[in-house]
Write a protein that holds these residues in place. Sequence first.
Motif, short mmCIF file in Angstrom:
data_model
loop_
_atom_site.label_atom_id
_atom_site.label_comp_id
_atom_site.label_asym_id
_atom_site.label_seq_id
_atom_site.Cartn_x
_atom_site.Cartn_y
_atom_site.Cartn_z
N THR A 1 0.81 -1.24 0.00
CA THR A 1 0.00 0.00 0.00
C THR A 1 0.84 1.28 0.00
N VAL B 1 -0.85 3.64 -2.42
CA VAL B 1 -2.10 4.19 -1.90
C VAL B 1 -1.81 5.33 -0.94
N GLY C 1 -6.67 2.69 -4.22
CA GLY C 1 -7.11 2.10 -2.96
C GLY C 1 -7.07 0.60 -3.04
#
Length: 693
Positions: free
Chosen positions: A159, A162, A175
């Motif tokens: 992530t 993100v 996301g």
Amino acid sequence: MAKLKVDGKEIEVPDHFTLLQACEEAGAEVPRFCFHERLSVAGNCRMCLIEVKGGPPKPAASCAMGVRDLRPGPNGEAPEVFTTTPMVKKAREGVMEFLLINHPLDCPICDQGGECDLQDQAMAFGVDSTRYNENKRAVEDKYIGPLVKTVMNRCIHCTRCVRFTTEVAGIAELGLIGRGEDAEITTYLEQAMTSELQGNVVDLCPVGALTSKPYAFNARPWELGKTESIDVMDAVGSAIRVDTRGREVMRVMPRINEEINEEWISDKTRFIWDGLKTQRLDRPYVKKDGRLQPASWGEAFAAIKAAVAKTSGDRIGAIAGDLASVEEMYALKGLMTALGSTSIDCRQDGAALDPSFGRSSYLFNPTIQGIENADALLIIGANPRFEASVLNARIRKRFRMGKFPIGVIGDAAELRYSYDYLGAGTDTLGELLAGRGSFFEVLTKAERPMIIIGQGALIGDGGASVLASAAKLAGAIGAISEGWNGFAVLHTAAARVGGLDLGFVPGANGKTAQEMVTGTDVLFLLGADEIDLDARKSGFTVYIGSHGDNGAHGADVILPGATYTEKSGIWVNTEGRVQMGNRAGFAPGEAREDWAILRALSDVLGKKLPFDSLTELRRKLVAEFPHFGEVDTIAEAVDGEIAALAQKAGEMTKSAFASPVKDFYLTNPIARASAVMAECSALARNNFKAAAE
């Protein structure tokens, strides 16, 4: 500060450090995939496991545990952690085995090969076999735009991408959806990302899930020569590394510079490289019978000599473009002086900036890093998101720290952070200057208020009065105090501050850039492509530059020059920092470095410049302007310059402020020659139309 022992070595670190940072401070190597110093802690990958003495009988994730979470021993001994025990080794091997369950064996065809964190850490901390023989999961690749290529089978769900887009870029475009083996990173609607900083996810991705689409399958990292240099796509002066193979630039990467760009660069900086080799000028041209014809250097110089001989010095002018280095502007200024001309200008847009007001009057005085120390901000006539994307990320960073009110006068644009829109132009600025409005109170109550003046407020007939009024407002709100100068001019051109430092502005009876278009018999354009030449119906125009852009189209003689990656040069960024760019390759064909062209031309014109090499030129440059010799430093400002400028404040012409950058991707000749930038520009226009509808 806190004391602890790492593998038996006692160290003292700030108590806000994570255990991972503390271990690295002690010299221990801790693997990680999801942790990044500039992003929030996610604790996803569990690769950074360590053992904490006296803690639970299991390994702890060092990225998610702080130094202040440790407890001393029973007799007050410093807490201890271990990074190389058998328990830690076995735990890391297990985590790596899990990560590789679904990771495809793409290494031979993956663009990340040779620069892949997963490769490196699998070799250092993994094992040579797996206990899992099940089929690997498959994930569809996502379309997220023309810049970032996705191979989502490789994603390990760290992530980082993100968190970067949300926290640094300021827009939640990526996301993670789904759970377990159905989890995947996506834009959900699979639309192109719109951030001007999106290319940084390529550097952040620890595997080959996100790679550079334009660079795909072009080269391997070990084939490339690497040259440290400076970006000139805007006036921030980001630290970059230019990777070349042979004579060709293959990619542009960021370098870490905490004072300027941290480790981010804009997409224009990163993906501009294909424009360096298209639409290039690689030989001289001379206009004959209304058409530009290839010519030799001798023929081109002879044509210039004939044109200069027909006129006088006061009818000769020179305009420096936005990408010009200090050395070539210095050489051109010397040549113009020798020819008896005082008509020189580095302000193609006509911005009301003048070195006679003092250096502080045209610098970003608080510095880029100093934005983090400000506690209130007023933006006048600027759109930092497009004019200086990396600097805008620094403003957003300060905004996320909290208690940072921002007011904007000018375009009501999306800046990636919330702000109070105060008004469109001079009327609003006049209200603040008169001490009216709630935001004036906000600024006066702040300890370190800051005012950013963009070029959009300084262009036009009233630019000088706006600049002086902004200086007066800075004094009224206490932006100029002991140890703090909050008066910041945001430039859009890499060459502008260096040109102003040189005094590359009209002298006594000299003409401005706009006046030179119609008021000169011979006009030299040093990469000046942003000035409108339509009004130039007569006269002789000499273009010295690298691309067949606007300036070359209106020229009578073209002298092919070098781009910023093909010459060593000095540039000065918007905060006044002297920076050195290095040559990564050579110009194509017969093209030469611009200072060398001017030196050779001066000999033909009988006004020989007093240097024969770049070293000699720089020696004379530094002798005349000593601060150019202090690379990577900002010369100290003279006290009282902003106060003196404020004294010139008068009645402002009623007008609205608008950012001069209308298309972020097409701001200079290199960008306009780039197919990648053209695609990004078209996509941005379509997105804007869709949003408007």
